[in-house]
Design an enzyme around this catalytic site. Sequence first.
Site, mmCIF file in Angstrom:
data_model
loop_
_atom_site.group_PDB
_atom_site.id
_atom_site.type_symbol
_atom_site.label_atom_id
_atom_site.label_comp_id
_atom_site.label_asym_id
_atom_site.label_seq_id
_atom_site.Cartn_x
_atom_site.Cartn_y
_atom_site.Cartn_z
ATOM 1 N N PHE A 127 -16.664 28.025 -56.960
ATOM 2 C CA PHE A 127 -16.697 28.185 -55.510
ATOM 3 C C PHE A 127 -18.054 27.737 -54.961
ATOM 4 O O PHE A 127 -18.132 26.890 -54.076
ATOM 5 C CB PHE A 127 -16.424 29.637 -55.117
ATOM 6 C CG PHE A 127 -16.362 29.851 -53.624
ATOM 7 C CD1 PHE A 127 -15.151 29.750 -52.958
ATOM 8 C CD2 PHE A 127 -17.502 30.126 -52.885
ATOM 9 C CE1 PHE A 127 -15.087 29.915 -51.582
ATOM 10 C CE2 PHE A 127 -17.453 30.290 -51.519
ATOM 11 C CZ PHE A 127 -16.241 30.186 -50.859
ATOM 12 N N ASN A 176 -7.183 21.440 -59.549
ATOM 13 C CA ASN A 176 -8.413 20.706 -59.233
ATOM 14 C C ASN A 176 -8.775 19.794 -60.390
ATOM 15 O O ASN A 176 -8.504 20.089 -61.545
ATOM 16 C CB ASN A 176 -9.561 21.670 -58.909
ATOM 17 C CG ASN A 176 -10.407 22.003 -60.122
ATOM 18 O OD1 ASN A 176 -11.285 21.235 -60.521
ATOM 19 N ND2 ASN A 176 -10.132 23.156 -60.739
ATOM 20 N N GLY A 219 -14.289 17.533 -61.767
ATOM 21 C CA GLY A 219 -15.083 16.799 -62.743
ATOM 22 C C GLY A 219 -16.547 17.198 -62.751
ATOM 23 O O GLY A 219 -17.432 16.358 -62.954
ATOM 24 N N ASN A 237 -22.847 29.028 -64.468
ATOM 25 C CA ASN A 237 -21.981 28.313 -65.394
ATOM 26 C C ASN A 237 -22.596 26.947 -65.667
ATOM 27 O O ASN A 237 -22.961 26.225 -64.734
ATOM 28 C CB ASN A 237 -20.597 28.170 -64.739
ATOM 29 C CG ASN A 237 -19.567 27.514 -65.615
ATOM 30 O OD1 ASN A 237 -19.649 26.329 -65.889
ATOM 31 N ND2 ASN A 237 -18.568 28.276 -66.012
ATOM 32 N N SER A 270 -13.680 23.162 -69.433
ATOM 33 C CA SER A 270 -13.169 22.463 -68.253
ATOM 34 C C SER A 270 -12.284 21.305 -68.718
ATOM 35 O O SER A 270 -12.678 20.523 -69.594
ATOM 36 C CB SER A 270 -14.313 21.909 -67.412
ATOM 37 O OG SER A 270 -13.813 21.018 -66.419
ATOM 38 N N SER A 289 -9.731 33.197 -68.780
ATOM 39 C CA SER A 289 -9.914 31.880 -69.329
ATOM 40 C C SER A 289 -10.182 30.888 -68.206
ATOM 41 O O SER A 289 -10.134 31.243 -67.028
ATOM 42 C CB SER A 289 -8.644 31.449 -70.078
ATOM 43 O OG SER A 289 -7.582 31.243 -69.142
#
Length: 370
Positions: free
Chosen positions: A63, A110, A113, A139, A173, A239
């Site tokens: 976010f 989403n 990237g 993160n 990701s 997760s």
Amino acid sequence: MIGSLFPLIRPVLHGLDAESAHNLTLRALALMPPRRPPADDARLAVDCLGHRFPNPVGLAAGFDKGAEVPDALLGLGFGFVEVGGVVPKPQPGNPKPRVFRLTQDGGVINRFGLNSEGLAVVARRLATRARRPGLVGVNIGANKEATDRLADYVACTRALAPHVAFVTVNVSSPNTPGLRDLQGEAFLDTLLARVVEARDAVHPATAILLKIAPDITLGALDAICATAERRGVQALVVSNTTIARPASLAETTLARETGGLSGRPLFGPATRLLAETYLRVGGRLPLVGVGGIDSAEAAWTKIRAGATLLQLYSALVYAGPGLIPEIKAGLLARIKAEGLTGLSQAVGRDARALAAEAETGSAAGSASKA
């Protein structure tokens, strides 16, 4: 106040494409006057990672990628906020459009990237707010074109660990080519050893967390859990988004978009993986439950599956910030109804049953019955 206005604002935001609406929301939060987080009932407090979290409801990464508004977000009532993902060098991410609302499904796809302003910008912002109240984590990832991804994670850890409560190592990701390959046992072992070493060199009190993908086998989960424990990781985040597309999705055209799926469709598989993880490390490593939390019932199910802390993001797209106090009130009602002194008494108590509720989406059903 903000939560009560969201039903009026939502048609305006949803009249924009999803990324534009997100950017407008960030700008609005940046313009808000400073706001002290509302006081929480002491029974919602969680002692974890060397900190007392005022409540277990956190904001997931993605976010506030650039750490622009963590204090405004804490002011909405979150118990903690995770900013990022952050990578060393600025990168634009994938071409637009790259985020899509699956409105009928309560989901989001989403493929950003890991778009990032870069390590220097985020480190500066976090350094300026490090002494303010409120728990903020970050993160971290690796640049898409990096030739040494280990070095990217080490650089992020060294620069950011002194300014945050925790650093989450993101190897899950689906939107950076090859990133999920880093979950392999040999590479992950080296990566975590290097990250922990970097943390110890600059700020040993900062916790190291590992975020894993839902699209792994139980054999891979065994290896990840063993490696995380061996290398001194202090919590697992379960997760990330999924590359799977459940047959139950109503938005069949949008479901063809590539990227990670989050929100309500992720609840079942993410909760089952959470329960499986608890069965492997419960009592030794705390777990952060993420994926599809859109109600107090869903949050309670995550706790019963093994989550000590919770994170959400996608549900805010549909419910707005009023969801935060709603979840906290619902959790408190559960504590009162069951005569508990705190949430810790419920953590993982139904993990074995929820782990067994595989493949059919019955874990999602358990949320509504919890």
